[in-house]
Design a protein around this motif. Structure first.
Motif, mmCIF file in Angstrom:
data_model
loop_
_atom_site.group_PDB
_atom_site.id
_atom_site.type_symbol
_atom_site.label_atom_id
_atom_site.label_comp_id
_atom_site.label_asym_id
_atom_site.label_seq_id
_atom_site.Cartn_x
_atom_site.Cartn_y
_atom_site.Cartn_z
ATOM 1 N N ILE A 272 0.682 -1.186 -0.171
ATOM 2 C CA ILE A 272 -0.066 0.006 -0.102
ATOM 3 C C ILE A 272 0.760 1.197 0.061
ATOM 4 N N GLN A 273 0.686 2.312 -0.931
ATOM 5 C CA GLN A 273 1.299 3.388 -1.033
ATOM 6 C C GLN A 273 0.531 4.605 -0.153
ATOM 7 N N GLN A 274 1.204 5.439 0.605
ATOM 8 C CA GLN A 274 0.255 6.250 1.402
ATOM 9 C C GLN A 274 -0.149 7.323 0.372
ATOM 10 N N ALA A 275 -1.398 7.688 0.253
ATOM 11 C CA ALA A 275 -2.033 8.352 -0.487
ATOM 12 C C ALA A 275 -3.491 9.013 0.162
ATOM 13 N N THR A 276 -3.742 10.311 -0.824
ATOM 14 C CA THR A 276 -5.019 10.910 -0.349
ATOM 15 C C THR A 276 -5.841 10.460 -1.534
ATOM 16 N N VAL A 277 -7.119 9.832 -1.150
ATOM 17 C CA VAL A 277 -8.208 9.297 -1.959
ATOM 18 C C VAL A 277 -9.361 9.987 -2.046
ATOM 19 N N LEU A 278 -10.294 9.944 -2.921
ATOM 20 C CA LEU A 278 -11.627 10.429 -2.949
ATOM 21 C C LEU A 278 -12.641 9.429 -3.271
ATOM 22 N N PHE A 279 -13.585 9.494 -2.498
ATOM 23 C CA PHE A 279 -14.619 8.571 -2.630
ATOM 24 C C PHE A 279 -15.761 9.241 -3.915
ATOM 25 N N ASP A 280 -16.021 8.097 -4.564
ATOM 26 C CA ASP A 280 -16.976 8.773 -5.858
ATOM 27 C C ASP A 280 -18.308 7.851 -5.619
ATOM 28 N N PRO A 281 -19.250 8.473 -4.966
ATOM 29 C CA PRO A 281 -20.665 7.787 -4.738
ATOM 30 C C PRO A 281 -21.273 7.125 -5.810
ATOM 31 N N ASP A 282 -20.918 7.580 -7.273
ATOM 32 C CA ASP A 282 -21.557 6.780 -8.320
ATOM 33 C C ASP A 282 -21.052 5.560 -8.470
ATOM 34 N N SER A 283 -19.648 5.486 -8.382
ATOM 35 C CA SER A 283 -18.997 4.102 -8.696
ATOM 36 C C SER A 283 -18.968 3.302 -7.520
ATOM 37 N N GLY A 284 -19.082 4.028 -6.245
ATOM 38 C CA GLY A 284 -18.950 3.397 -4.920
ATOM 39 C C GLY A 284 -17.337 3.028 -4.684
ATOM 40 N N GLU A 285 -16.631 3.757 -5.477
ATOM 41 C CA GLU A 285 -15.030 3.303 -5.201
ATOM 42 C C GLU A 285 -14.117 4.486 -4.649
ATOM 43 N N THR A 286 -12.927 4.309 -4.009
ATOM 44 C CA THR A 286 -12.491 5.429 -3.680
ATOM 45 C C THR A 286 -11.041 5.300 -4.800
ATOM 46 N N ARG A 287 -10.668 6.654 -4.961
ATOM 47 C CA ARG A 287 -9.646 6.819 -6.298
ATOM 48 C C ARG A 287 -8.489 7.644 -5.749
ATOM 49 N N ALA A 288 -7.358 7.265 -6.292
ATOM 50 C CA ALA A 288 -6.197 8.336 -5.703
ATOM 51 C C ALA A 288 -5.993 9.537 -6.125
ATOM 52 N N MET A 289 -6.054 10.684 -5.204
ATOM 53 C CA MET A 289 -5.933 11.828 -5.966
ATOM 54 C C MET A 289 -4.696 12.545 -6.057
ATOM 55 N N ARG A 290 -3.949 12.098 -4.873
ATOM 56 C CA ARG A 290 -2.469 12.586 -5.001
ATOM 57 C C ARG A 290 -1.487 11.676 -3.956
#
Ligand code: ADP
Ligand code: MG
Length: 505
Positions: A272-290
């Motif tokens: 796991i890489q330390q990261a800031t992620v955002l949650f997308d309510p439409d896909s139900g997934e979290t995605r790395a922002m930076r």
């Protein structure tokens, strides 16, 4: 002898019991929450904090740190931080320091954010709540306590607007300089349920004491969830931080997804890489922002424009004296004064309105435990069903109190009382005694009438009688049921029981 020293978060976890496992992994969660403080003006200027104004009409020269301007601390913001510290049993720092957190972003024209870093105004403290326990299938409740590291004052940045622009972004600086309290926990939470319960408890606390309006849609209360997983007994895993969760539902979905994702990654042999992620309510997934920056990247240094924030003990005491009774203090009083179980007391103090409703019903009826049962039971059920708050309940607490008094003095049975409650809730009728009278719901305490009913039931159900005499308890219950039905629910259940047993002997 060159063992790497444990970081402070790691140290604080020493000796804590292992949490429930997900696919063999322990989940570790820590929260950072930004609560927007309910001041009229900004943290270092006199510009308004009102939500929803035309873009860039509420950012003054100070909020933008134009040359020649100086920030001036908003007393009201400090006072709210002190209130929070007192509410969570924290230490209020006698002197704390504002620092510049340097970074470039289009919605931060100053190039730095004024925050507190090494010495925050609120230090330590804790937040406690109840959680259904996971053990042995029993419906028990477990008290959980999440320790706070700190809560510090800072200013918010502006907002980048992407939606109404094509090929460009807009910048709205109205939010720049809005006062925030950032509340940071130890990584003490061990499941999604515990994390959501913490966030709800914190939300209750800040709205109860009135330092934040708690409006999550407008971003007045937003949570960042730091999530990692580890095999039991291992050091803390690498965390990913899910930013800006602005509803409890998304919070739960985002953390659940993140846990699954991290375990999948590790099981597939990836780190796991330390990261800031955002949650997308439409896909139900979290995605790395930076990828995550370290504190060192921000080049924090004390802001030369602001003197240390000095909070004298007298100020703390004055604030304490002006504060309304806190939920946990009120809960303790409910236990002491009304003899309620701790669980009831905690549940009833979920909101000021609910606590007030309970107290009024308890006072009118003189029956605190019954009042508690009704508020947590029937009243809450109806409120949930109709998705309204207790302020909007069509049954007034005094009416509920009057009804409870009629249960307590034996006038109506519980089931009849539920019918009266239904009428109070749905019809425009206010008088409990009049409803009981009109609907003929008075409990039948008249032994003669009950005996007659019971004789009839015995005569009509020879099979059940025979089975009872052959030792089958179920048959007895069936007869009680028949008698209650024949009395149209007005028989006193205990009396029916006794009479029936006597007659069958
Ligand atoms: P930053 O601003 O860089 O995110 P902070 O020290 O302000 O750092 O906050 C760190 C947050 O992350 C805290 O809420 C803490 O509880 C949490 N945290 C730290 N280590 C872990 C970990 N290994 N797993 C989950 N949460 C963690
Ligand atoms: Mg963070």
């Amino acid at each position: 002898m060159s063992e790497t020293p444990l970081n402070p978060f790691e140290q604080a976890q020493a000796g804590r019991p292992t949490g429930p496992l997900v696919r063999g992994y322990e989940v570790i969660i820590g929260f950072e929450t930004h609560a927007q403080l309910s001041t009229q003006s900004k943290i270092f200027s006199r510009a308004s904090t009102a939500f929803g104004a035309e873009p860039n009409t509420q950012a003054c020269a100070v909020d933008l740190a134009l040359p020649g301007t100086l920030p001036v601390m908003n007393r009201g913001a400090v006072e709210r931080a002190i209130e929070f510290g007192l509410a969570v049993n924290a230490t209020i720092a006698p002197s704390s320091v504002f620092a510049r957190k340097n970074y470039f972003y289009p919605d931060l024209p100053k190039g730095y954010q004024i925050s507190q870093y090494e010495i925050p105004v609120v230090q330590g403290g804790e937040v406690s709540f109840y959680l259904p326990s996971t053990g042995a299938g029993q419906a028990a409740l477990e008290k959980k306590t999440v320790r706070l590291v700190r809560a510090h004052l800072e200013e918010d940045a502006g907002k980048s607007l992407h939606e109404d622009f094509i090929g460009q972004s807009g910048i709205d600086l109205n939010r720049a300089g809005t006062p925030l309290l950032e509340i940071v926990t130890e990584p003490d939470m061990r499941s999604t349920a515990e994390a959501v319960a913490y966030a709800k408890e914190l939300h209750k606390t800040v709205t109860w004491i009135g330092i934040c309006d708690g409006n999550m849609q407008e971003g007045s209360f937003r949570c960042d969830a730091n999530v990692s997983v580890r095999k039991p007994g291992q050091p803390l895993g690498t965390r990913r931080e899910i930013k800006n969760l602005n509803s409890f539902k998304f919070m739960q979905q985002a953390i659940d997804y993140e846990i699954r994702w991290q375990i999948d990654e590790i099981e597939d042999g990836r780190a796991i890489q330390q990261a800031t992620v955002l949650f997308d309510p439409d896909s139900g997934e979290t995605r790395a922002m930076r990828t995550k920056e370290d504190a060192a990247d921000y080049r924090y240094f004390p802001d030369p424009d602001l003197p240390p924030l000095v909070v004298a003990p007298e100020w703390v005491e004055r604030v304490r004296g002006d504060m309304a009774e806190l939920p946990r203090v009120m809960a303790a009083r409910f236990v002491a004064d009304y003899g309620l179980p701790e669980y009831d007391a905690t549940t009833l103090t979920q909101s000021k309105a609910m606590a007030a409703y309970f107290e009024a019903a308890a006072r009118t009826s003189g029956q605190a435990k019954l009042a508690s049962n009704w508020v947590m039971g029937e009243v809450s059920r109806r409120l949930n069903l109709e998705d309204i708050g207790i302020d909007a309940a069509p049954v007034q607490p005094a009416q509920l109190g009057a009804l409870i008094a009629r249960i307590a003095d034996g006038t109506v049975s519980n089931s009849a009382a539920r019918q009266v409650f239904e009428i109070l809730w749905t019809e425009d009728r206010a008088d409990v005694d009049a409803i009981i009278e009109a609907k003929g719901l008075k409990q039948m305490n008249d032994t003669g009438a009950l005996e007659k009913i019971i004789d009839e039931v015995i005569a009509a159900n020879p099979d059940n009688v025979a089975q009872f005499k052959a030792g089958k308890d179920k048959a007895f219950n069936a007869l009680v049921g028949q008698a209650m039905k024949a009395s149209k629910g007005k028989g006193n259940p205990q009396q029916v029981n006794e009479l029936l047993r006597k007659k069958l002997q």
